[in-house]
Structure formats: C-alpha cells, structure tokens
Design an enzyme around this catalytic site. Structure first.
Site, PDB file in Angstrom:
ATOM      1  N   LYS A 126      -1.091   5.098   4.651  1.00 26.10           N
ATOM      2  CA  LYS A 126      -2.057   4.212   5.317  1.00 26.10           C
ATOM      3  C   LYS A 126      -1.680   4.048   6.790  1.00 26.10           C
ATOM      4  O   LYS A 126      -0.519   3.824   7.116  1.00 26.10           O
ATOM      5  CB  LYS A 126      -2.063   2.854   4.600  1.00 26.10           C
ATOM      6  N   HIS A 156       0.814  -1.217   0.000  1.00 21.60           N
ATOM      7  CA  HIS A 156       0.000   0.000   0.000  1.00 21.60           C
ATOM      8  C   HIS A 156       0.848   1.268   0.000  1.00 21.60           C
ATOM      9  O   HIS A 156       2.046   1.226   0.303  1.00 21.60           O
ATOM     10  CB  HIS A 156      -0.915   0.037   1.234  1.00 21.60           C
TER      11      HIS A 156
END
Ligand SMILES: NC(=O)C1=CN([C@@H]2O[C@H](COP(=O)(O)OP(=O)(O)OC[C@H]3O[C@@H](n4cnc5c(N)ncnc54)[C@H](O)[C@@H]3O)[C@@H](O)[C@H]2O)C=CC1
Ligand SMILES: O=C(O)C1=N[C@H](C(=O)O)C[C@H](O)C1
Length: 250
Positions: free
Chosen positions: A139, A135
């Site tokens: 995040k 990711h």
C-alpha cells in the site's frame, strides 16, 4: 445491461473489478484501461459507469477528465481531501449531463462500512478514542483512507457531543503516537500477510470497547462496488456522494 469501464484495470483492485463485472448478470465490461491508456476512449456511447481504482496522485485528474467526458464514476482510490472533493463538485456543476454522478467510497467492504458507522455511534460515550489500521506492505498511502474517514467521523461526533480533547499526557514523542486526524490518533501497521484491517479503540475509566473489521480478501470489496455501480446507474444519486453508508438502510 450496465456498461462498465474500469480504470486501473491491471491493479490489485481493478483486476478484481473486471472479474466481478464479467460475472455480474446485469453488467458488461466495456473498456479495461490502465496507466498510459487514453481515457478519451471512454464515451457515454460505450460506457454508463466507470470504476476507478488507481493511485492517490492520479485519481483527481482522472475523475475530472471523466466528468468532462459525460460519464458517471465510482471511485475507490484514496487520497480525497475536502479541497479535492470541492473540485469534483465544481466540475459536476459544469458537467455535460445535468444528472451526472460521482460516487467515492473510502471502503466498499460491509464490515468496514459498519465499523465506521458503529464508531460514530459509540464516539460520544467514551473519553478516549484511537484508530489502528493494518494493511499489506504494498500500500502506497498511510494512514488508510478508511482510517482517516473513521477518525473524522469520531472527531465530528465528539465535537457534537461537546467532548474535549482525548486525555494524553505524552511529553516526548518520536512519532509513536501516530498521526492526529481531527483530534484522534491514527496508527498504521504494514505487514506481509495482511490485507485490510481496522481497529477502533474506545476507553473510559475501567472499560474498553473495541470495534474491528477485517477484509481478508479483495473479493470482500466487490459486492459494495457492484452495489455502487447499480445505484449510480439508476440515476437516483446525481452529484457527489461519499460513503457506501448512503446506499445502505442504516
Ligand atoms: N475503497 C475501497 O474499498 C478500496 C480502496 N483501495 C484503494 O484503491 C487504490 C488502488 O489500490 P490497489 O488496486 O491495491 O493498487 P495497485 O497499485 O495494485 O493498482 C493501481 C493500478 O492503477 C494503475 N494506474 C496508476 N496510475 C494510473 C492512471 N493515471 N490511469 C490509469 N491507471 C493508473 C496502475 O498501473 C495499477 O495497475 C488505492 O488508493 C487503495 O487504497 C483499495 C482497496 C479497497
Ligand atoms: O490499499 C488498500 O488495500 C486499501 N485501501 C483503502 C484505504 O486506504 O482505506 C481501503 C482498504 O482499507 C484497502
């Protein structure tokens, strides 16, 4: 027209949802709220469905408040445990409307939903299984909610098939073997340039299966969000539903 309010409207996902609702022929934006705004402004009179994309530490409180306010909720935020889901079920049992709905999706992208589904199908046939999620570095949680859900599905499918523990002779581990979720090792990569990606590795002696899903752009989540809004607004899914696979003909 489905009246949709967005909570977390200034965030990366929430702002995409605002645009997607504004662009949809069958939905209209009611309220766009973010941190510090008064959630009690959302009422059954102005809102049919709330879409909630905030942070794992706030989502349960938001969802419980919105249930008590008598509106249906579609949730994309991560951080859901069995215990938290049970709190949602209990709140729905006391909700103002008997047919009230909460829908929670670990992932709204069709590629990720299918990867998760295919992983559950493949799991009984392989001795080894590991999940790698990759990711963007902004995040806040690791591993991703999707990776936890995938690992839980693989673990359940392995248990049902009577498979034992995955083979692993690691004697020393400074953390490199990842987090173990229901017997499945889950690894998290954070890299600038990435968005949301997941790879599921299955192995037998002499062979490997790799299932990979890539969301390159947050627009990839929007058809799933709008599908969930429409399904919830239809009134056909009272109570708590978890996973977009429930709305697909799989
Ligand atoms: N289910 C899915 O398909 C997807 C889920 N996500 C999840 O959605 C969540 C949000 O992700 P992003 O939009 O990237 O995060 P973000 O940090 O860009 O946005 C979160 C927004 O929520 C707001 N917020 C924080 N606390 C709040 C509160 N109590 N009430 C109202 N608003 C509040 C923040 O101010 C911010 O604007 C994360 O848990 C992420 O993992 C992200 C992408 C896809
Ligand atoms: O934070 C994100 O970006 C994402 N979060 C969700 C998760 O944790 O699974 C869904 C998707 O992976 C994007």
């Amino acid at each position: 027209m489905i009246k949709v309010s967005v909570v977390g409207a200034q965030g990366r996902m929430g702002s995409h949802v605002v645009d997607a609702v504004n662009a949809a022929d069958d939905a209209e934006l009611a309220l766009a709220l973010d941190a510090g705004d008064d959630l009690t402004r959302i009422t059954p009179e102005n809102t049919d469905v709330v879409v909630e994309f905030t942070v794992p530490s706030s989502t349960l409180g938001n969802v419980l408040a919105l249930i008590a306010q008598g509106v249906d909720v579609v949730v994309g935020t991560t951080g859901w445990t069995d215990e938290r889901l049970e709190q949602v079920r209990a709140a729905l049992a006391k909700a103002p409307r008997a047919d009230q709905s909460v829908f929670i999706a670990p992932n709204f992208a069709i590629s990720a939903v299918l990867a998760d589904y295919f992983a559950r199908l493949a799991a009984p046939y392989f001795e080894s299984a590991e999940v790698i999620e990759l990711h963007h570095p902004d995040k806040v949680d690791a591993p991703s909610g999707t990776a936890i859900h995938t690992a839980q599905g693989i673990g359940a499918a392995r248990a049902k098939a009577g498979l034992g523990a995955v083979p692993d002779n690691t004697q020393t581990d400074g953390g490199s073997r990842g987090q173990v979720v229901d017997g499945v090792h889950v690894h998290a990569v954070r890299l600038r340039g990435l968005n949301a990606h997941e790879e599921v590795l299955f192995g037998n002696a002499g062979e490997q299966l790799v299932i990979r899903a890539d969301s390159f752009d947050r627009g990839s989540f929007m058809p799933g969000v709008l599908l969930a809004v429409r399904k919830v607004a239809s009134g056909e899914f009272p109570g708590l539903t978890v996973g977009l696979d429930h709305f697909l003909d799989l």
